[in-house]
Design a protein around this motif. Structure first.
Motif, mmCIF file in Angstrom:
data_model
loop_
_atom_site.group_PDB
_atom_site.id
_atom_site.type_symbol
_atom_site.label_atom_id
_atom_site.label_comp_id
_atom_site.label_asym_id
_atom_site.label_seq_id
_atom_site.Cartn_x
_atom_site.Cartn_y
_atom_site.Cartn_z
ATOM 1 N N CYS A 54 -42.206 -52.265 15.175
ATOM 2 C CA CYS A 54 -43.231 -51.444 15.836
ATOM 3 C C CYS A 54 -44.236 -50.855 14.858
ATOM 4 C CB CYS A 54 -42.563 -50.286 16.580
ATOM 5 S SG CYS A 54 -41.822 -50.761 18.146
ATOM 6 N N TYR A 55 -43.732 -50.424 13.714
ATOM 7 C CA TYR A 55 -44.577 -49.603 12.841
ATOM 8 C C TYR A 55 -44.949 -50.253 11.513
ATOM 9 C CZ TYR A 55 -42.843 -46.038 16.072
ATOM 10 O OH TYR A 55 -42.511 -45.315 17.197
ATOM 11 N N SER A 56 -44.362 -51.398 11.201
ATOM 12 C CA SER A 56 -44.682 -52.078 9.933
ATOM 13 C C SER A 56 -44.612 -51.108 8.755
ATOM 14 C CB SER A 56 -46.092 -52.700 10.005
ATOM 15 O OG SER A 56 -46.149 -53.652 11.037
ATOM 16 N N PHE A 57 -43.433 -50.600 8.489
ATOM 17 C CA PHE A 57 -43.256 -49.655 7.389
ATOM 18 C C PHE A 57 -43.783 -50.231 6.084
ATOM 19 C CE2 PHE A 57 -41.415 -46.627 9.906
ATOM 20 C CZ PHE A 57 -40.185 -46.969 10.465
ATOM 21 N N PRO A 58 -44.407 -49.392 5.271
ATOM 22 C CA PRO A 58 -45.019 -49.862 4.017
ATOM 23 C C PRO A 58 -44.055 -50.003 2.855
ATOM 24 C CG PRO A 58 -45.437 -47.528 4.298
ATOM 25 C CD PRO A 58 -44.706 -47.981 5.537
ATOM 26 N N ILE A 59 -42.762 -49.850 3.127
ATOM 27 C CA ILE A 59 -41.754 -49.983 2.077
ATOM 28 C C ILE A 59 -40.719 -51.003 2.525
ATOM 29 C CG2 ILE A 59 -39.935 -48.829 0.774
ATOM 30 C CD1 ILE A 59 -41.496 -46.337 0.800
ATOM 31 N N HIS A 60 -40.466 -51.974 1.653
ATOM 32 C CA HIS A 60 -39.493 -53.010 1.989
ATOM 33 C C HIS A 60 -38.103 -52.400 2.108
ATOM 34 C CE1 HIS A 60 -36.935 -56.602 1.537
ATOM 35 N NE2 HIS A 60 -37.972 -57.249 2.030
ATOM 36 N N ARG A 61 -37.326 -52.953 3.003
ATOM 37 C CA ARG A 61 -36.001 -52.410 3.280
ATOM 38 C C ARG A 61 -35.118 -52.330 2.039
ATOM 39 N NH1 ARG A 61 -31.020 -54.895 6.610
ATOM 40 N NH2 ARG A 61 -30.069 -54.774 4.556
ATOM 41 N N ASP A 62 -35.312 -53.257 1.125
ATOM 42 C CA ASP A 62 -34.463 -53.266 -0.067
ATOM 43 C C ASP A 62 -34.650 -52.031 -0.935
ATOM 44 O OD1 ASP A 62 -34.455 -56.876 -0.755
ATOM 45 O OD2 ASP A 62 -33.516 -55.655 0.807
ATOM 46 N N TYR A 63 -35.745 -51.318 -0.751
ATOM 47 C CA TYR A 63 -35.970 -50.106 -1.521
ATOM 48 C C TYR A 63 -35.435 -48.863 -0.815
ATOM 49 C CZ TYR A 63 -39.231 -52.642 -4.554
ATOM 50 O OH TYR A 63 -39.799 -53.514 -5.444
ATOM 51 N N LEU A 64 -35.019 -48.997 0.412
ATOM 52 C CA LEU A 64 -34.619 -47.847 1.203
ATOM 53 C C LEU A 64 -33.123 -47.600 1.154
ATOM 54 C CD1 LEU A 64 -36.715 -48.528 4.430
ATOM 55 C CD2 LEU A 64 -37.223 -46.849 2.651
ATOM 56 N N PRO B 161 -38.077 -56.299 -3.955
ATOM 57 C CA PRO B 161 -37.978 -56.207 -5.404
ATOM 58 C C PRO B 161 -37.749 -57.568 -6.023
ATOM 59 C CG PRO B 161 -36.033 -55.288 -4.340
ATOM 60 C CD PRO B 161 -37.009 -55.562 -3.268
ATOM 61 N N PRO B 162 -38.190 -57.791 -7.244
ATOM 62 C CA PRO B 162 -38.094 -59.108 -7.884
ATOM 63 C C PRO B 162 -36.688 -59.674 -7.903
ATOM 64 C CG PRO B 162 -39.468 -57.659 -9.186
ATOM 65 C CD PRO B 162 -38.878 -56.822 -8.092
ATOM 66 N N SER B 163 -35.692 -58.858 -8.073
ATOM 67 C CA SER B 163 -34.309 -59.353 -8.188
ATOM 68 C C SER B 163 -33.822 -59.961 -6.895
ATOM 69 C CB SER B 163 -33.367 -58.207 -8.571
ATOM 70 O OG SER B 163 -33.425 -57.170 -7.616
ATOM 71 N N SER B 164 -34.393 -59.548 -5.769
ATOM 72 C CA SER B 164 -33.926 -60.043 -4.478
ATOM 73 C C SER B 164 -34.546 -61.389 -4.120
ATOM 74 C CB SER B 164 -34.239 -59.051 -3.368
ATOM 75 O OG SER B 164 -35.622 -58.978 -3.124
ATOM 76 N N LEU B 165 -35.505 -61.829 -4.960
ATOM 77 C CA LEU B 165 -36.168 -63.098 -4.676
ATOM 78 C C LEU B 165 -35.394 -64.291 -5.218
ATOM 79 C CD1 LEU B 165 -39.879 -62.098 -5.400
ATOM 80 C CD2 LEU B 165 -38.764 -62.368 -3.179
ATOM 81 N N THR B 166 -34.410 -64.023 -6.085
ATOM 82 C CA THR B 166 -33.652 -65.136 -6.695
ATOM 83 C C THR B 166 -32.440 -65.499 -5.842
ATOM 84 O OG1 THR B 166 -32.385 -63.560 -7.971
ATOM 85 C CG2 THR B 166 -34.351 -64.451 -8.996
#
Lengths: 94, 166
Positions: A54-64, B161-166
């Protein structure tokens, strides 16, 4: 026993009202600091996917990171009605 | 606005035995906080102050804004201070973090540790501030001279993050 497990699964998929608190970049992006969200999502991960769609968060999930009811938890955390969820951006205290 | 309600408050928590955490919108006063760790048995005291500086990664900074997820911040700082107390023989630990808008040279964070001997105070103080910086849900927005702003550590997080691309 099997019936009990099945009942739990059904309950988990029922409509739930989740309180989502936003902070920092997500708060600014969403335009509010909190909202009520109706969902049948079973896990925090599924809830996030709904919100992101819905909101296209500006931070990828892997950073959360994620907290439910003021405790850090994992993406597989099973949601309950009236849970309070926070998606935590990369922190920068100090 | 709920946001203002969330930010315009002070959080104070003290544990009778050893440690104290303060989250405040008001200026941090080191001499007041120092009293929280005073102990006649202490031969050593170490403190750290994080100041608002005028530059970061080559950009001219004019001010900061801090925002906190208070309940979890309190929990995490509590845990950090407990870990430090378990690792080193210290007497008291106090930590204060400012939230809201800060100007250059303001104190953003203060950590103080008292111990019988100086070595433990140094080590525990560093441990606390290092962990506050990367574990506690507090966010910092920088205001730059060119009029732009940025949430620190969030600027280039839209892609995996770069590490997750591998």
């Amino acid at each position: 026993m099997w019936c009990e497990i099945q009942d739990v699964t059904i309950i988990s998929m029922m409509q739930k009202e989740i309180i989502i608190d936003y902070y920092a970049l997500l708060r600014e992006h969403r335009g509010c600091d909190s909202e009520l969200w109706q969902t049948e999502a079973v896990t925090v991960e599924a809830l996030y996917e709904e919100l992101h769609a819905c909101y296209s968060f500006p931070i990828h999930r892997d950073y959360l990171k994620v907290a439910v009811n003021d405790a850090l938890t994992g993406w597989g955390h099973a949601l309950s009605d009236k849970d309070r969820v926070v998606f935590i951006c990369p922190v920068a205290g100090g | 606005m709920r946001f203002l309600t969330k930010t315009v408050w002070c959080l104070f928590a003290r544990w009778p035995e050893d440690n104290m955490f303060l989250m405040t919108c008001n200026p941090i006063v080191p001499e007041t906080l120092k009293k929280e760790v005073a102990n006649e048995a202490a031969g050593g005291f170490c403190s750290f102050e994080g100041w608002v500086r005028n530059h970061n990664h080559g950009r001219r900074v004019t001010g900061l804004f801090y925002e906190a997820y208070a309940p979890l911040a309190q929990h995490e700082v509590t845990a950090i201070m407990a870990e430090a107390s378990q690792q080193w023989a210290v007497l008291h630990i106090a930590c204060a973090h400012r939230i809201g808008t800060l100007s250059l040279t303001d104190i953003a964070v203060w950590v103080g540790v008292s111990s019988v001997h100086r070595k433990e105070a140094f080590l525990a103080c560093q441990y606390v501030i290092d962990n506050v910086k990367h574990r506690v849900p507090i966010w910092k927005k920088e205001y730059y001279e060119d009029g732009t702003t940025e949430w620190v550590h969030c600027a280039r997080c839209a892609e995996p993050p770069p590490s997750s691309l591998t």
